[in-house]
Design a protein around this motif. Structure first.
Motif, PDB file in Angstrom:
ATOM      1  N   UNK A  45       0.830  -1.194   0.000  1.00 37.34           N
ATOM      2  CA  UNK A  45       0.000   0.000   0.000  1.00 37.34           C
ATOM      3  C   UNK A  45       0.869   1.251   0.000  1.00 37.34           C
ATOM      4  N   UNK A  46       0.450   2.224  -0.771  1.00 34.67           N
ATOM      5  CA  UNK A  46       1.131   3.511  -0.838  1.00 34.67           C
ATOM      6  C   UNK A  46       0.092   4.599  -0.671  1.00 34.67           C
ATOM      7  N   UNK A  47       0.375   5.549   0.190  1.00 37.01           N
ATOM      8  CA  UNK A  47      -0.479   6.727   0.327  1.00 37.01           C
ATOM      9  C   UNK A  47       0.273   7.928  -0.222  1.00 37.01           C
ATOM     10  N   UNK A  87       5.075  10.332  -0.388  1.00 36.66           N
ATOM     11  CA  UNK A  87       4.551   8.974  -0.385  1.00 36.66           C
ATOM     12  C   UNK A  87       4.920   8.248   0.892  1.00 36.66           C
ATOM     13  N   UNK A  88       3.992   7.455   1.364  1.00 34.62           N
ATOM     14  CA  UNK A  88       4.283   6.582   2.504  1.00 34.62           C
ATOM     15  C   UNK A  88       4.618   5.196   1.989  1.00 34.62           C
ATOM     16  N   UNK A 133      -1.015  13.106  -8.235  1.00 37.98           N
ATOM     17  CA  UNK A 133       0.155  12.239  -8.200  1.00 37.98           C
ATOM     18  C   UNK A 133      -0.346  10.795  -8.193  1.00 37.98           C
ATOM     19  N   UNK A 134       0.359   9.908  -8.898  1.00 34.71           N
ATOM     20  CA  UNK A 134      -0.067   8.519  -8.966  1.00 34.71           C
ATOM     21  C   UNK A 134       1.141   7.595  -8.982  1.00 34.71           C
ATOM     22  N   UNK A 135       0.929   6.364  -8.493  1.00 35.65           N
ATOM     23  CA  UNK A 135       1.988   5.359  -8.430  1.00 35.65           C
ATOM     24  C   UNK A 135       1.545   4.094  -9.148  1.00 35.65           C
TER      25      UNK A 135
END
Length: 124
Positions: A1-3, A24-25, A96-98
Motif C-alpha cells: 500500500x502507498x499513500x 509517499x508513505x 500524483x499517482x503510483x
C-alpha cells in the motif's frame, strides 16, 4: 500500500512557475513508476509526466515538454513536478499517482494508487 499526498498548488499568473510535490508513505516507494495527471472541469483526466523507479527515464505529454520537469528523491519518498512558463490551459487539479508496472505508463488505469489532488490555477 502507498499513500500519496500532493502539495504546492495555487494561483499564479501566466508565465509564472509552481513546484508540485508528492509525499509517499511506504517502504516500497522506490519500486514504483510515478506519474502526474491533471483534470480540468468537464474534461477527462490527462497524463502529464512520468518517471521510472530509478529516475533514469522521464516522459511527458507534448503540451508540457520543455516547460515541466518531473523528478524524484527515493531517499525522501517524494516526487516533484516543476512547472515553468505556465499557461491558462494548464489550469486543472493535478494528481500524483503510483504504478507497480515498470513500463512507461500514461493511462490512468495503469496506476494503482492516487493522491487527493492539488488545484493549479493560471490566470491570464
Amino acid at each position: 500500500q502507498v499513500q500519496l499526498v500532493e502539495s504546492g498548488g495555487g494561483l499564479v499568473q501566466a508565465g509564472g512557475s509552481l513546484r508540485l510535490s508528492c509525499a509517499a508513505s511506504g517502504r516500497t516507494f522506490s519500486t514504483y513508476t510515478m506519474g502526474w495527471f491533471r483534470q480540468a472541469p468537464g474534461k477527462e483526466r490527462e497524463f502529464v509526466a512520468g518517471i521510472s523507479w530509478s529516475g533514469g527515464r522521464t516522459y511527458y505529454v507534448d503540451s508540457v515538454k520543455g516547460r515541466f520537469t518531473i523528478s524524484r528523491d527515493n531517499a525522501k519518498n517524494t516526487v516533484h513536478l516543476q512547472m515553468n512558463s505556465l499557461k491558462p490551459e494548464d489550469t486543472a487539479v493535478y494528481y500524483c499517482a503510483a504504478a507497480t508496472r515498470s513500463s512507461d505508463s500514461i493511462y490512468p488505469y495503469e496506476y494503482d494508487y492516487w493522491g487527493q489532488g492539488t488545484q493549479v490555477t493560471v490566470s491570464s
